[in-house]
Design an enzyme around this catalytic site. Structure first.
Site, short mmCIF file in Angstrom:
data_model
loop_
_atom_site.label_atom_id
_atom_site.label_comp_id
_atom_site.label_asym_id
_atom_site.label_seq_id
_atom_site.Cartn_x
_atom_site.Cartn_y
_atom_site.Cartn_z
N PRO A 13 -5.14 1.77 -17.39
CA PRO A 13 -3.71 2.22 -17.66
C PRO A 13 -3.04 2.45 -16.20
O PRO A 13 -3.31 2.75 -15.22
CB PRO A 13 -4.01 3.65 -18.26
CG PRO A 13 -5.21 3.83 -17.94
CD PRO A 13 -6.09 2.60 -17.56
N ASP A 14 -1.37 2.32 -16.23
CA ASP A 14 -0.55 2.70 -14.98
C ASP A 14 -0.50 4.03 -15.00
O ASP A 14 -1.29 4.90 -15.74
CB ASP A 14 0.40 1.81 -15.02
CG ASP A 14 1.74 2.16 -15.99
OD1 ASP A 14 2.78 1.60 -16.06
OD2 ASP A 14 1.18 3.43 -16.67
N PHE A 15 0.58 4.69 -14.10
CA PHE A 15 0.41 6.11 -14.08
C PHE A 15 1.73 6.45 -14.59
O PHE A 15 1.73 7.64 -15.55
CB PHE A 15 0.75 6.46 -12.48
CG PHE A 15 -0.46 6.06 -11.75
CD1 PHE A 15 -0.78 4.87 -11.13
CD2 PHE A 15 -1.44 7.13 -11.60
CE1 PHE A 15 -2.12 4.81 -10.38
CE2 PHE A 15 -2.53 7.02 -11.11
CZ PHE A 15 -2.80 5.83 -10.30
N ARG A 16 2.83 5.86 -14.69
CA ARG A 16 4.14 6.41 -15.36
C ARG A 16 4.62 5.82 -16.68
O ARG A 16 5.70 6.47 -17.19
CB ARG A 16 5.00 6.48 -14.17
CG ARG A 16 4.60 7.37 -13.00
CD ARG A 16 5.49 7.28 -11.77
NE ARG A 16 5.17 8.13 -10.58
CZ ARG A 16 4.27 7.81 -9.63
NH1 ARG A 16 3.60 6.72 -9.86
NH2 ARG A 16 3.83 8.55 -8.82
N ASN A 87 -3.15 0.06 -5.76
CA ASN A 87 -4.17 -0.30 -6.84
C ASN A 87 -5.45 0.32 -6.12
O ASN A 87 -5.82 0.04 -5.01
CB ASN A 87 -4.27 -1.26 -7.41
CG ASN A 87 -2.83 -1.53 -8.35
OD1 ASN A 87 -2.10 -0.56 -8.71
ND2 ASN A 87 -2.64 -2.56 -8.83
N ILE A 88 -6.23 1.03 -6.97
CA ILE A 88 -7.62 1.52 -6.56
C ILE A 88 -8.57 0.99 -7.50
O ILE A 88 -9.94 1.39 -7.44
CB ILE A 88 -7.60 3.08 -6.60
CG1 ILE A 88 -7.38 3.64 -7.93
CG2 ILE A 88 -6.77 3.55 -5.68
CD1 ILE A 88 -7.48 5.28 -7.78
N ASP A 89 -8.34 -0.03 -8.27
CA ASP A 89 -9.22 -0.50 -9.18
C ASP A 89 -9.93 -1.47 -8.56
O ASP A 89 -10.97 -2.23 -9.27
CB ASP A 89 -8.51 -1.15 -10.38
CG ASP A 89 -7.34 -1.90 -10.04
OD1 ASP A 89 -6.10 -1.73 -10.87
OD2 ASP A 89 -7.60 -2.77 -9.22
N HIS A 106 -3.65 3.00 -0.88
CA HIS A 106 -3.74 4.23 -1.44
C HIS A 106 -5.27 4.49 -1.38
O HIS A 106 -6.08 5.16 -2.25
CB HIS A 106 -3.23 4.43 -2.70
CG HIS A 106 -1.88 4.56 -2.75
ND1 HIS A 106 -0.86 4.86 -3.64
CD2 HIS A 106 -0.91 4.62 -1.46
CE1 HIS A 106 0.39 4.76 -3.46
NE2 HIS A 106 0.36 4.78 -2.00
N THR A 178 5.25 -2.06 -9.94
CA THR A 178 5.33 -0.85 -9.35
C THR A 178 6.55 -0.21 -9.68
O THR A 178 7.65 -0.85 -9.71
CB THR A 178 4.91 -0.84 -7.89
OG1 THR A 178 5.06 0.51 -7.32
CG2 THR A 178 6.00 -1.72 -7.26
N ASP A 204 11.04 -3.20 -15.29
CA ASP A 204 12.21 -2.77 -15.27
C ASP A 204 12.74 -2.66 -13.74
O ASP A 204 11.80 -2.73 -12.77
CB ASP A 204 12.54 -1.28 -15.68
CG ASP A 204 11.03 -0.47 -15.68
OD1 ASP A 204 10.68 0.29 -16.58
OD2 ASP A 204 10.81 -0.62 -14.66
N1 APR Z 1 4.36 -5.91 -16.87
C1 APR Z 1 5.43 -5.41 -16.12
N2 APR Z 1 5.61 -4.39 -15.67
C2 APR Z 1 4.52 -3.27 -16.02
C3 APR Z 1 3.72 -3.47 -16.78
C4 APR Z 1 3.46 -4.92 -17.30
N3 APR Z 1 2.47 -5.23 -17.95
N4 APR Z 1 2.84 -2.49 -17.04
C5 APR Z 1 3.58 -1.34 -16.18
N5 APR Z 1 4.56 -2.02 -15.81
C6 APR Z 1 5.57 -1.42 -14.74
C7 APR Z 1 5.85 -0.02 -15.41
O1 APR Z 1 7.00 -0.26 -16.02
C8 APR Z 1 6.41 0.72 -13.86
O2 APR Z 1 7.65 0.37 -13.35
O3 APR Z 1 4.67 -1.07 -13.32
C9 APR Z 1 5.25 -0.04 -13.08
C10 APR Z 1 4.20 1.04 -12.65
O4 APR Z 1 4.45 2.10 -12.15
P1 APR Z 1 3.56 3.52 -11.96
O5 APR Z 1 2.87 3.73 -13.16
O6 APR Z 1 4.40 4.46 -11.23
O7 APR Z 1 2.49 2.97 -10.91
P2 APR Z 1 2.56 2.82 -9.36
O8 APR Z 1 4.17 2.29 -9.05
O9 APR Z 1 1.36 1.91 -8.85
O10 APR Z 1 2.36 4.34 -8.76
C11 APR Z 1 2.14 4.33 -7.41
O11 APR Z 1 1.65 6.72 -7.70
O12 APR Z 1 0.28 8.41 -8.44
C12 APR Z 1 0.37 7.52 -7.43
O13 APR Z 1 -1.09 6.85 -6.02
C13 APR Z 1 -0.55 6.69 -7.34
O14 APR Z 1 -0.74 4.18 -6.55
C14 APR Z 1 -0.07 5.15 -7.30
C15 APR Z 1 1.23 5.56 -6.98
#
Ligand code: APR
Length: 257
Positions: A13-16, A87-89, A106, A178, A204
């Site tokens: 899972p991503d974060f947001r 990423n930390i994965d 990170h 990101t 986006d």
């Molecule tokens: N295809 C295209 N875009 C995607 C997909 C996908 N399958 N999955 C997720 N995304 C996009 C999301 O729409 C979002 O714009 O990737 C981005 C992920 O953003 P975050 O969830 O904020 O993750 P990240 O940018 O890595 O967060 C940065 O926040 O909490 C801290 O340390 C943590 O390293 C992390 C940092």
């Protein structure tokens, strides 16, 4: 430059992302706010939420996807200057990108440090406790051992400052998966020379791509579909599939739970 969005196709899972993002799924930990899971003050008070998250993110449970293998192919073709990842994965290393080509801004689960006596550990030494839901303790001083993940307010690894020489040399910047919400990593996107084209592959528009430099290109939508489009335009589709097949043969079979 990469974020959690390149690992969601691998099941991490991503974060947001609304609903599926980690920050929307921490209710059971009664955190004051989601980011507290990565805050030292909260961790010292209660390390349990972080270690529950660590169990889900710990390297070994997921496989790299086409996005990671694309970066490996860039390296194989001597086109990669460096990959900066939040990423930390550990999926970049797992995809065969050499550590010297990586900046894990990170931090990483590959190593860990005792929060009391600062003794250093390999991440693998903590795995059994983390997978069993036990807080890893330092045999030397009984302090809590914390993986070398950068918490909010902590210094980024010294290696992050490699960007000071890398980014002025770049003649193309690719940003993938990101939200560009977290500094100082996000600011790197604006530190290539003005004449350098920047390609965003993301669901986006984010960060300084909303302002649009003249040579910005946005490939919006699923990251795997975006990478496939780029790889096809480069004529590298066969090579990428061959690389992925070779990696799949080498990957250890997924350990059944
Ligand atoms: N295809 C295209 N875009 C995607 C997909 C996908 N399958 N999955 C997720 N995304 C996009 C999301 O729409 C979002 O714009 O990737 C981005 C992920 O953003 P975050 O969830 O904020 O993750 P990240 O940018 O890595 O967060 C940065 O926040 O909490 C801290 O340390 C943590 O390293 C992390 C940092």
């Amino acid at each position: 430059m990469a974020g959690a969005g390149i690992s969601t196709p691998s099941g991490v899972p991503d974060f947001r992302s609304p609903g599926s993002g980690l920050y929307d799924n921490l209710q059971q930990y009664e955190l004051p706010y989601a980011e507290a899971v990565f805050e030292l003050s909260f961790f010292h008070q209660n390390p349990r939420p972080f270690f529950s998250l660590a169990k889900e993110l710990y390297p070994g449970n997921h496989r790299p996807n086409l996005s990671h293998h694309f970066v490996r192919l860039l390296h194989t073709k001597r086109q990669l200057l460096r990959m900066y990842t939040q990423n930390i994965d550990g999926l970049e290393r797992q995809a065969g990108i050499p550590p010297e080509m990586l900046v894990e801004a990170h931090g990483t689960f590959a190593t860990a440090t005792c929060t009391s006596c600062l003794r250093e550990y390999e991440g693998e030494e903590l795995r059994p406790d983390v997978m069993r839901g036990v807080i890893p303790k330092c045999p030397t001083c009984k302090g809590v051992v914390k993986p070398d993940i950068v918490f909010f307010g902590e210094e980024l690894p010294r290696r992050f400052f490699q960007y000071l020489t890398d980014f002025p040399q770049a003649d193309l910047l690719i940003v993938m998966g990101t939200s560009l919400e977290v500094e100082p990593f996000a600011g790197l996107a604006g530190s290539v020379r003005g004449s350098v084209p920047r390609l965003l592959i993301n669901r986006d528009p984010v960060g300084s791509f909303c302002g649009r430099r003249p040579r910005d290109v946005l490939l919006l939508g699923d990251v795997v579909a975006g990478v496939r489009t780029l790889v096809h335009a480069l004529g590298w589709t066969q090579e990428l599939h061959a690389l992925m097949e070779a990696a799949a043969e080498k990957a250890p079979t997924k350990t059944e739970e």
